[in-house]
Design a protein around this motif. Structure first.
Motif, PDB file in Angstrom:
ATOM      1  N   LEU A  30      -2.069   8.444   7.506  1.00 41.45           N
ATOM      2  CA  LEU A  30      -2.504   7.052   7.570  1.00 41.45           C
ATOM      3  C   LEU A  30      -3.694   6.875   6.641  1.00 41.45           C
ATOM      4  CD1 LEU A  30      -2.346   4.209   8.954  1.00 41.45           C
ATOM      5  CD2 LEU A  30      -4.194   5.029  10.402  1.00 41.45           C
ATOM      6  N   ASP A  31      -3.629   5.833   5.821  1.00 46.14           N
ATOM      7  CA  ASP A  31      -4.698   5.509   4.883  1.00 46.14           C
ATOM      8  C   ASP A  31      -4.935   4.009   4.961  1.00 46.14           C
ATOM      9  OD1 ASP A  31      -6.326   4.982   2.701  1.00 46.14           O
ATOM     10  OD2 ASP A  31      -4.838   5.573   1.210  1.00 46.14           O
ATOM     11  N   SER A  32      -6.055   3.598   5.526  1.00 48.37           N
ATOM     12  CA  SER A  32      -6.322   2.164   5.694  1.00 48.37           C
ATOM     13  C   SER A  32      -6.572   1.454   4.366  1.00 48.37           C
ATOM     14  CB  SER A  32      -7.515   1.943   6.631  1.00 48.37           C
ATOM     15  OG  SER A  32      -8.717   2.367   6.014  1.00 48.37           O
ATOM     16  N   ASP A  33      -6.706   2.212   3.283  1.00 51.38           N
ATOM     17  CA  ASP A  33      -6.942   1.636   1.960  1.00 51.38           C
ATOM     18  C   ASP A  33      -5.631   1.345   1.209  1.00 51.38           C
ATOM     19  OD1 ASP A  33      -8.847   0.744  -0.005  1.00 51.38           O
ATOM     20  OD2 ASP A  33      -8.406   2.541  -1.172  1.00 51.38           O
ATOM     21  N   GLU A  34      -4.485   1.554   1.845  1.00 50.56           N
ATOM     22  CA  GLU A  34      -3.203   1.257   1.192  1.00 50.56           C
ATOM     23  C   GLU A  34      -3.063  -0.242   0.954  1.00 50.56           C
ATOM     24  OE1 GLU A  34       0.082   2.817   3.411  1.00 50.56           O
ATOM     25  OE2 GLU A  34      -0.601   4.882   3.209  1.00 50.56           O
ATOM     26  N   LYS A  35      -2.318  -0.594  -0.083  1.00 53.51           N
ATOM     27  CA  LYS A  35      -2.092  -2.006  -0.431  1.00 53.51           C
ATOM     28  C   LYS A  35      -1.517  -2.789   0.751  1.00 53.51           C
ATOM     29  CE  LYS A  35      -3.117  -2.331  -4.894  1.00 53.51           C
ATOM     30  NZ  LYS A  35      -4.127  -3.190  -5.427  1.00 53.51           N
ATOM     31  N   GLN A  36      -0.616  -2.159   1.516  1.00 51.28           N
ATOM     32  CA  GLN A  36       0.027  -2.865   2.632  1.00 51.28           C
ATOM     33  C   GLN A  36      -0.963  -3.290   3.716  1.00 51.28           C
ATOM     34  OE1 GLN A  36       2.829  -0.535   4.880  1.00 51.28           O
ATOM     35  NE2 GLN A  36       1.577   1.306   4.759  1.00 51.28           N
ATOM     36  N   PHE A  37      -2.140  -2.663   3.729  1.00 55.47           N
ATOM     37  CA  PHE A  37      -3.180  -3.028   4.688  1.00 55.47           C
ATOM     38  C   PHE A  37      -4.276  -3.871   4.037  1.00 55.47           C
ATOM     39  CE2 PHE A  37      -1.847   1.296   6.347  1.00 55.47           C
ATOM     40  CZ  PHE A  37      -1.003   0.775   7.316  1.00 55.47           C
ATOM     41  N   GLY A  38      -4.037  -4.323   2.813  1.00 55.51           N
ATOM     42  CA  GLY A  38      -5.013  -5.133   2.099  1.00 55.51           C
ATOM     43  C   GLY A  38      -6.058  -4.318   1.358  1.00 55.51           C
ATOM     44  N   ASN A  61     -13.228  26.562   9.457  1.00 53.87           N
ATOM     45  CA  ASN A  61     -12.775  26.228   8.106  1.00 53.87           C
ATOM     46  C   ASN A  61     -13.267  24.841   7.733  1.00 53.87           C
ATOM     47  OD1 ASN A  61     -10.542  28.470   7.874  1.00 53.87           O
ATOM     48  ND2 ASN A  61     -10.207  27.460   9.835  1.00 53.87           N
ATOM     49  N   PHE A  62     -13.069  24.483   6.457  1.00 54.50           N
ATOM     50  CA  PHE A  62     -13.321  23.106   6.055  1.00 54.50           C
ATOM     51  C   PHE A  62     -12.304  22.685   5.007  1.00 54.50           C
ATOM     52  CE2 PHE A  62     -15.900  25.311   2.835  1.00 54.50           C
ATOM     53  CZ  PHE A  62     -15.572  24.623   1.678  1.00 54.50           C
ATOM     54  N   THR A  63     -12.155  21.391   4.854  1.00 58.51           N
ATOM     55  CA  THR A  63     -11.382  20.820   3.754  1.00 58.51           C
ATOM     56  C   THR A  63     -12.266  19.759   3.118  1.00 58.51           C
ATOM     57  OG1 THR A  63      -9.241  19.911   3.091  1.00 58.51           O
ATOM     58  CG2 THR A  63     -10.204  19.020   5.114  1.00 58.51           C
ATOM     59  N   GLN A  64     -11.946  19.405   1.886  1.00 58.16           N
ATOM     60  CA  GLN A  64     -12.734  18.406   1.179  1.00 58.16           C
ATOM     61  C   GLN A  64     -11.850  17.224   0.830  1.00 58.16           C
ATOM     62  OE1 GLN A  64     -14.663  21.660  -1.426  1.00 58.16           O
ATOM     63  NE2 GLN A  64     -15.978  19.856  -1.608  1.00 58.16           N
ATOM     64  N   VAL A  65     -12.384  16.011   1.034  1.00 59.64           N
ATOM     65  CA  VAL A  65     -11.614  14.790   0.794  1.00 59.64           C
ATOM     66  C   VAL A  65     -12.441  13.782   0.010  1.00 59.64           C
ATOM     67  CG1 VAL A  65     -10.275  15.067   2.922  1.00 59.64           C
ATOM     68  CG2 VAL A  65     -12.346  13.685   2.951  1.00 59.64           C
ATOM     69  N   TYR A  66     -11.738  12.855  -0.608  1.00 61.17           N
ATOM     70  CA  TYR A  66     -12.385  11.669  -1.172  1.00 61.17           C
ATOM     71  C   TYR A  66     -12.214  10.578  -0.127  1.00 61.17           C
ATOM     72  CZ  TYR A  66     -13.046   7.419  -3.895  1.00 61.17           C
ATOM     73  OH  TYR A  66     -13.473   6.192  -4.330  1.00 61.17           O
ATOM     74  N   ILE A  67     -13.308   9.984   0.298  1.00 61.31           N
ATOM     75  CA  ILE A  67     -13.241   8.924   1.303  1.00 61.31           C
ATOM     76  C   ILE A  67     -13.921   7.678   0.743  1.00 61.31           C
ATOM     77  CG2 ILE A  67     -15.235   9.856   2.561  1.00 61.31           C
ATOM     78  CD1 ILE A  67     -12.271   8.165   4.253  1.00 61.31           C
ATOM     79  N   PRO A  68     -13.103   6.707   0.329  1.00 60.89           N
ATOM     80  CA  PRO A  68     -13.659   5.476  -0.243  1.00 60.89           C
ATOM     81  C   PRO A  68     -14.432   4.666   0.802  1.00 60.89           C
ATOM     82  CG  PRO A  68     -11.324   5.696  -0.755  1.00 60.89           C
ATOM     83  CD  PRO A  68     -11.650   6.722   0.274  1.00 60.89           C
ATOM     84  N   THR A  69     -15.272   3.798   0.304  1.00 56.77           N
ATOM     85  CA  THR A  69     -16.053   2.918   1.163  1.00 56.77           C
ATOM     86  C   THR A  69     -15.155   2.086   2.078  1.00 56.77           C
ATOM     87  OG1 THR A  69     -17.732   1.208   1.161  1.00 56.77           O
ATOM     88  CG2 THR A  69     -16.163   1.123  -0.617  1.00 56.77           C
ATOM     89  N   ARG A  70     -15.618   1.870   3.298  1.00 61.45           N
ATOM     90  CA  ARG A  70     -14.945   1.034   4.301  1.00 61.45           C
ATOM     91  C   ARG A  70     -13.472   1.393   4.522  1.00 61.45           C
ATOM     92  NH1 ARG A  70     -16.819  -4.515   1.761  1.00 61.45           N
ATOM     93  NH2 ARG A  70     -15.927  -3.359   0.070  1.00 61.45           N
ATOM     94  N   THR A  71     -13.192   2.683   4.668  1.00 60.86           N
ATOM     95  CA  THR A  71     -11.818   3.108   4.914  1.00 60.86           C
ATOM     96  C   THR A  71     -11.773   4.160   6.012  1.00 60.86           C
ATOM     97  OG1 THR A  71     -11.889   4.867   3.252  1.00 60.86           O
ATOM     98  CG2 THR A  71     -11.067   2.728   2.523  1.00 60.86           C
TER      99      THR A  71
END
Length: 77
Positions: A30-38, A61-71
């Motif tokens: 799930l990615d709230s930044d998808e076009k379908q969610f505006g 452990n850890f993983t690294q992600v890119y997390i855009p603003t307001r998502t």
């Protein structure tokens, strides 16, 4: 599942480390930044996130992600 939120109004974060207990490969379900969610579709839905075996925030452990603003993104193994 791993839930990651960035509620900051202006700051996006690259290579943001998130501690996870279960090692392996994670993918976005799930990615709230998808076009379908505006959103602006700033994440590639085919990206695979791999863990690194080093303790982070009390997890093995850890993983690294890119997390855009307001998502919010949800990762699953």
């Amino acid at each position: 599942m791993l839930f990651i939120f960035n509620l900051h109004p202006t700051n996006s974060y690259t290579d943001y480390r998130v501690g996870v207990q279960e090692p392996g490969e994670y993918r976005v379900i799930l990615d709230s930044d998808e076009k379908q969610f505006g959103g602006h579709a700033r994440l590639d839905p085919s990206t695979k996130y791999f863990t690194t075996p080093m303790e982070w925030n009390g997890r093995a452990n850890f993983t690294q992600v890119y997390i855009p603003t307001r998502t919010a993104i949800v990762l699953a193994k």
